[in-house]
Design a protein around this motif. Structure first.
Motif, PDB file in Angstrom:
ATOM      1  N   GLY A  98       8.677 -28.484 -53.262  1.00 24.73           N
ATOM      2  CA  GLY A  98       7.758 -29.590 -53.525  1.00 24.73           C
ATOM      3  C   GLY A  98       7.880 -30.680 -52.478  1.00 24.73           C
ATOM      4  N   HIS A  99       9.117 -30.982 -52.078  1.00 27.54           N
ATOM      5  CA  HIS A  99       9.330 -32.002 -51.043  1.00 27.54           C
ATOM      6  C   HIS A  99       8.689 -31.585 -49.729  1.00 27.54           C
ATOM      7  N   ILE A 100       8.891 -30.334 -49.337  1.00 29.71           N
ATOM      8  CA  ILE A 100       8.339 -29.862 -48.063  1.00 29.71           C
ATOM      9  C   ILE A 100       6.824 -29.860 -48.096  1.00 29.71           C
ATOM     10  N   LEU A 101       6.232 -29.380 -49.190  1.00 28.92           N
ATOM     11  CA  LEU A 101       4.771 -29.358 -49.286  1.00 28.92           C
ATOM     12  C   LEU A 101       4.198 -30.772 -49.250  1.00 28.92           C
ATOM     13  N   LEU A 102       4.852 -31.709 -49.944  1.00 27.07           N
ATOM     14  CA  LEU A 102       4.351 -33.086 -49.971  1.00 27.07           C
ATOM     15  C   LEU A 102       4.454 -33.727 -48.593  1.00 27.07           C
ATOM     16  N   PHE A 103       5.627 -33.638 -47.983  1.00 26.64           N
ATOM     17  CA  PHE A 103       5.816 -34.287 -46.686  1.00 26.64           C
ATOM     18  C   PHE A 103       4.973 -33.622 -45.602  1.00 26.64           C
ATOM     19  N   CYS A 104       4.879 -32.302 -45.663  1.00 31.50           N
ATOM     20  CA  CYS A 104       4.050 -31.609 -44.672  1.00 31.50           C
ATOM     21  C   CYS A 104       2.587 -31.975 -44.852  1.00 31.50           C
ATOM     22  N   GLY A 105       2.132 -32.099 -46.099  1.00 28.24           N
ATOM     23  CA  GLY A 105       0.745 -32.493 -46.340  1.00 28.24           C
ATOM     24  C   GLY A 105       0.445 -33.894 -45.838  1.00 28.24           C
ATOM     25  N   VAL A 106       1.340 -34.834 -46.149  1.00 30.77           N
ATOM     26  CA  VAL A 106       1.146 -36.206 -45.675  1.00 30.77           C
ATOM     27  C   VAL A 106       1.258 -36.269 -44.157  1.00 30.77           C
ATOM     28  N   GLY A 107       2.246 -35.577 -43.593  1.00 28.58           N
ATOM     29  CA  GLY A 107       2.406 -35.570 -42.139  1.00 28.58           C
ATOM     30  C   GLY A 107       1.204 -34.977 -41.442  1.00 28.58           C
ATOM     31  N   GLY A 108       0.673 -33.880 -41.990  1.00 31.26           N
ATOM     32  CA  GLY A 108      -0.513 -33.282 -41.403  1.00 31.26           C
ATOM     33  C   GLY A 108      -1.717 -34.188 -41.470  1.00 31.26           C
ATOM     34  N   LEU A 109      -1.888 -34.865 -42.608  1.00 27.60           N
ATOM     35  CA  LEU A 109      -3.028 -35.776 -42.760  1.00 27.60           C
ATOM     36  C   LEU A 109      -2.918 -36.968 -41.812  1.00 27.60           C
ATOM     37  N   LEU A 110      -1.732 -37.561 -41.721  1.00 26.75           N
ATOM     38  CA  LEU A 110      -1.537 -38.681 -40.814  1.00 26.75           C
ATOM     39  C   LEU A 110      -1.773 -38.267 -39.361  1.00 26.75           C
ATOM     40  N   SER A 111      -1.339 -37.060 -39.021  1.00 25.01           N
ATOM     41  CA  SER A 111      -1.475 -36.593 -37.640  1.00 25.01           C
ATOM     42  C   SER A 111      -2.927 -36.420 -37.234  1.00 25.01           C
ATOM     43  N   GLY A 112      -3.809 -36.254 -38.199  1.00 27.89           N
ATOM     44  CA  GLY A 112      -5.216 -36.134 -37.870  1.00 27.89           C
ATOM     45  C   GLY A 112      -5.822 -37.422 -37.370  1.00 27.89           C
ATOM     46  N   PHE A 113      -5.222 -38.548 -37.724  1.00 26.97           N
ATOM     47  CA  PHE A 113      -5.816 -39.843 -37.396  1.00 26.97           C
ATOM     48  C   PHE A 113      -4.921 -40.695 -36.503  1.00 26.97           C
ATOM     49  N   MET A 114      -3.830 -40.131 -36.065  1.00 23.24           N
ATOM     50  CA  MET A 114      -2.970 -40.813 -35.117  1.00 23.24           C
ATOM     51  C   MET A 114      -2.243 -39.750 -34.292  1.00 23.24           C
ATOM     52  N   ASN A 115      -1.631 -40.164 -33.233  1.00 23.41           N
ATOM     53  CA  ASN A 115      -0.888 -39.221 -32.405  1.00 23.41           C
ATOM     54  C   ASN A 115       0.162 -38.507 -33.252  1.00 23.41           C
ATOM     55  N   ASN A 116       0.237 -37.172 -33.147  1.00 20.94           N
ATOM     56  CA  ASN A 116       1.146 -36.440 -34.031  1.00 20.94           C
ATOM     57  C   ASN A 116       2.608 -36.721 -33.725  1.00 20.94           C
ATOM     58  N   ILE A 117       2.916 -37.153 -32.516  1.00 22.38           N
ATOM     59  CA  ILE A 117       4.290 -37.551 -32.204  1.00 22.38           C
ATOM     60  C   ILE A 117       4.648 -38.814 -32.987  1.00 22.38           C
ATOM     61  N   ALA A 118       3.713 -39.765 -33.028  1.00 27.37           N
ATOM     62  CA  ALA A 118       3.946 -41.002 -33.779  1.00 27.37           C
ATOM     63  C   ALA A 118       4.067 -40.713 -35.274  1.00 27.37           C
ATOM     64  N   ALA A 119       3.263 -39.776 -35.788  1.00 23.40           N
ATOM     65  CA  ALA A 119       3.330 -39.431 -37.207  1.00 23.40           C
ATOM     66  C   ALA A 119       4.703 -38.866 -37.562  1.00 23.40           C
ATOM     67  N   LEU A 120       5.236 -37.989 -36.719  1.00 24.78           N
ATOM     68  CA  LEU A 120       6.573 -37.450 -36.966  1.00 24.78           C
ATOM     69  C   LEU A 120       7.625 -38.544 -36.873  1.00 24.78           C
ATOM     70  N   ALA A 121       7.486 -39.427 -35.887  1.00 22.55           N
ATOM     71  CA  ALA A 121       8.468 -40.506 -35.718  1.00 22.55           C
ATOM     72  C   ALA A 121       8.507 -41.415 -36.939  1.00 22.55           C
ATOM     73  N   MET A 122       7.354 -41.591 -37.604  1.00 17.77           N
ATOM     74  CA  MET A 122       7.317 -42.432 -38.794  1.00 17.77           C
ATOM     75  C   MET A 122       7.927 -41.737 -40.003  1.00 17.77           C
ATOM     76  N   LEU A 123       7.668 -40.440 -40.139  1.00 19.09           N
ATOM     77  CA  LEU A 123       8.101 -39.726 -41.333  1.00 19.09           C
ATOM     78  C   LEU A 123       9.528 -39.199 -41.239  1.00 19.09           C
ATOM     79  N   MET A 124      10.024 -38.993 -40.034  1.00 14.55           N
ATOM     80  CA  MET A 124      11.347 -38.398 -39.879  1.00 14.55           C
ATOM     81  C   MET A 124      12.452 -39.231 -40.534  1.00 14.55           C
ATOM     82  N   PRO A 125      12.487 -40.557 -40.360  1.00 15.33           N
ATOM     83  CA  PRO A 125      13.545 -41.317 -41.056  1.00 15.33           C
ATOM     84  C   PRO A 125      13.451 -41.205 -42.572  1.00 15.33           C
ATOM     85  N   ILE A 126      12.239 -41.140 -43.115  1.00 23.72           N
ATOM     86  CA  ILE A 126      12.077 -40.989 -44.563  1.00 23.72           C
ATOM     87  C   ILE A 126      12.611 -39.640 -45.004  1.00 23.72           C
ATOM     88  N   ASP A 127      12.316 -38.605 -44.228  1.00 23.70           N
ATOM     89  CA  ASP A 127      12.796 -37.264 -44.563  1.00 23.70           C
ATOM     90  C   ASP A 127      14.318 -37.187 -44.491  1.00 23.70           C
TER      91      ASP A 127
END
Length: 592
Positions: free
Chosen positions: A92-121
């Protein structure tokens, strides 16, 4: 083959070997290749630096600045903070974070999206008692997949859009990538969340829990404001809320005195001071999320007013520093430099009492809150040494709505075709500066200059490959290999070749090489080029076999405790799924 073609293919081959070797950075190798092409006479000297003025290069730079504004305003941090839960299953954690990360990456640079979510993960992994290697690779792959949703999600999309504008006279629009990209992203994320993470090898799971949890913690203070969401809440509730950000509340001060009688039942009021133990990033996250304020540096601290951009600086006191033997108060840190001593460590122990009057000694570690415009003055006057990586821009939560609004308007205007993407993002950057989301002094700090140099160097080489007939030669070779077969076989072969290149080469460089080949191949077969361009974009973005194919793969290498050969185990079946889903979708959405 002509001399120009032989020389250019030789340069590209040498660049690929050097990039795969990894001893020198990709941008240096690309720039050296450009200089070699100029000296040989393949690229005209007057066109050598034309790539730096290419719209694709500018868009990449502007996207990084625009997404930095969203980060600095606390918009994404507030969203993602709600996602971490130690009661959620790993799937459930992986599906949720991957879904949010994928959605964010659509509207911002995907490197920045990972940089934002990685500390939370990482924080979620620490709370759940599991190693970060199980979830970081799925998150990185998901943000790569999500980048295919829109024009601005990943640089390959921008690059192929630029090639389409040159060939057909019109670039791709914001959501032209969505039908194919969404199908690929949904299928890929479903595989990652349900099955893929189980393929991560033991070496990837052998790292310590919370691999990034080695940040230095300080005893610091935050002031409750009238606007704070904690005003009127009990200290016990505040403790639970602080733990979500990795912060531990260890005391409460009111009117200069500690609250000792049943402190958990105490109701927080404006001007109360919370004593906390936290790393700098967690401290700022908690402050921004609950609208608390940093102290003003007085012995009885009050809320500090944020009149301009500020940064948290971790500094070492070297032997001979001018500040040794003085306190923050006697040095005039507040009065002369408008800066505050937030925390202090001595011999590995965080100091607590009367920080403004604490005499500073050699070897101390100081956490300072400094206006960005005064940082160098403070360091020069005190003799302090800024620790490498110890500078953290403070979130400006008061500008959150402005940052989101400007970015949303830019996406809307681009989607409706009112303005081009570079112009829309340029207006966003200007708006960020004028409204205080980002300061004029920091906008250049958020540009990934190695990526810009890589693009600027590779674009003239890609143009030269086309002008010398190199792309036509490759296209004829691919067409010859698939002669007598349907055109979709040639498209599949092009995508497989592009994927292989992207795994050992940078995805941006691969796109610049492969996009002209796709156009020429479509011409050889007498079909529309859109499916081939889109196929190149998808294949170039999906680099999952090595840590060097995409920067997101590189970012997780250390925190996830991965080895070079760990990526292909989940990446290979994922690339096969991408091909299986993307190919029919391309033929449906972009008929040949």
């Amino acid at each position: 083959m002509s001399f120009a073609q032989i020389a250019l293919f030789s340069i590209f081959a040498a660049m690929m070997v050097l990039m795969f070797w990894g001893r020198w950075r990709h941008d240096l190798v690309a720039f050296a290749g450009l200089m070699a092409a100029v000296l040989v006479g393949i690229v005209p000297a007057q066109q050598a630096f034309s790539g730096f003025g290419n719209p694709a290069t500018m868009v990449v730079a502007l996207v990084l600045i625009a997404t930095a504004g969203l980060t600095r305003s606390g918009a994404v941090s507030r969203l993602t903070r709600m996602l971490a839960s130690d009661r959620r299953s790993l799937t459930g954690h992986i599906l949720l974070f991957c879904g949010v990360g994928g959605l964010l990456s659509g509207f911002m640079n995907n490197i920045a999206a990972l940089a934002m979510l990685m500390p939370i993960d990482l924080q979620a992994a620490r709370k759940a008692g599991r190693v970060a290697g199980l979830t970081l690779m799925p998150l990185a792959f998901a943000t790569i997949l999500g980048g295919m949703l829109t024009l601005i999600g990943t640089p390959p999309n921008l690059i192929v859009s630029g090639f389409r504008a040159e060939v057909l006279g019109e670039p791709y629009r914001m959501f032209d990538f969505l039908p194919v990209g969404a199908a690929v992203a949904v299928a890929g994320i479903a595989f990652i969340g349900l099955f893929g993470w189980r393929l991560i090898p033991v070496s990837g799971r052998g790292g310590p829990v919370g691999a990034a949890d080695g940040a230095r913690r300080y005893l610091a203070r935050l002031v409750v404001t009238e606007a704070s969401s904690l005003a009127g809440a009990s200290l016990g509730d505040a403790r639970a809320d602080a733990l979500k950000a990795g912060v531990r509340i260890i005391g409460l001060m009111r009117h200069g005195h500690a609250v000792s009688d049943d402190p958990d039942a105490a109701i927080l009021a404006p001007q109360d001071v919370l004593l906390l133990r936290a790393a700098p990033s967690s401290l700022d996250e908690f402050r921004a999320a609950d609208r608390l304020a940093f102290p003003d540096g007085r012995l009885e601290p009050r809320a500090r007013k944020d009149v301009e951009g500020q940064s948290l600086l971790e500094c070492l006191v070297p032997v001979g520093a001018d500040i040794i033997g003085r306190s923050a108060q006697s040095f005039g840190l507040v009065n002369r430099y408008d800066s505050v001593l937030i925390g202090m460590r001595r011999r590995g122990v965080a100091l607590r009492d009367a920080l403004p009057r604490q005499e500073i000694a050699a070897g101390d570690l100081l956490l300072l809150l400094v206006p960005e415009s005064r940082a160098e003055d403070v360091l020069a006057a005190s003799g302090l040494l800024r620790i490498d990586g110890g500078s953290l821009p403070v979130q400006r939560d008061g500008h959150m709505r402005t940052a989101i609004g400007l970015f949303a308007l830019a996406v809307l205007a681009t989607s409706l075709g009112l303005v081009s993407m570079p112009i829309a993002l340029g207006v966003v950057v200007i708006g960020y500066v004028l409204t205080g989301v980002l300061s004029i002094n920091e906008i250049y700090d958020h540009v990934d200059w190695p990526v810009i140099v890589l693009l600027g160097a590779m674009i003239p080489l890609g143009i030269a490959l086309d002008e010398t007939g190199g792309t036509a030669l490759i296209a004829r070779l691919l067409a010859g290999l698939t002669e007598g077969y349907p055109a979709w076989i040639a498209l599949l072969l092009l995508m497989v070749t592009t994927m292989c290149l992207s795994d050992i080469l940078n995805n941006n460089a691969t796109t610049i090489i492969a996009a002209p080949v796709g156009i020429r191949l479509a011409e050889e077969l007498g079909v529309q080029p859109d499916a081939f361009l889109m196929g190149v974009a998808v294949a170039a973005a999906c680099a999952f076999l090595t840590p060097i194919g995409h920067q997101n793969n590189t970012l997780i290498l250390g925190p996830g405790n991965y080895r070079f050969g760990d990526y292909w185990r989940m990446g290979l079946p994922l690339e096969i799924i991408v091909l299986a889903v993307a190919l029919p979708m391309l033929l449906i959405v972009w008929p040949l």
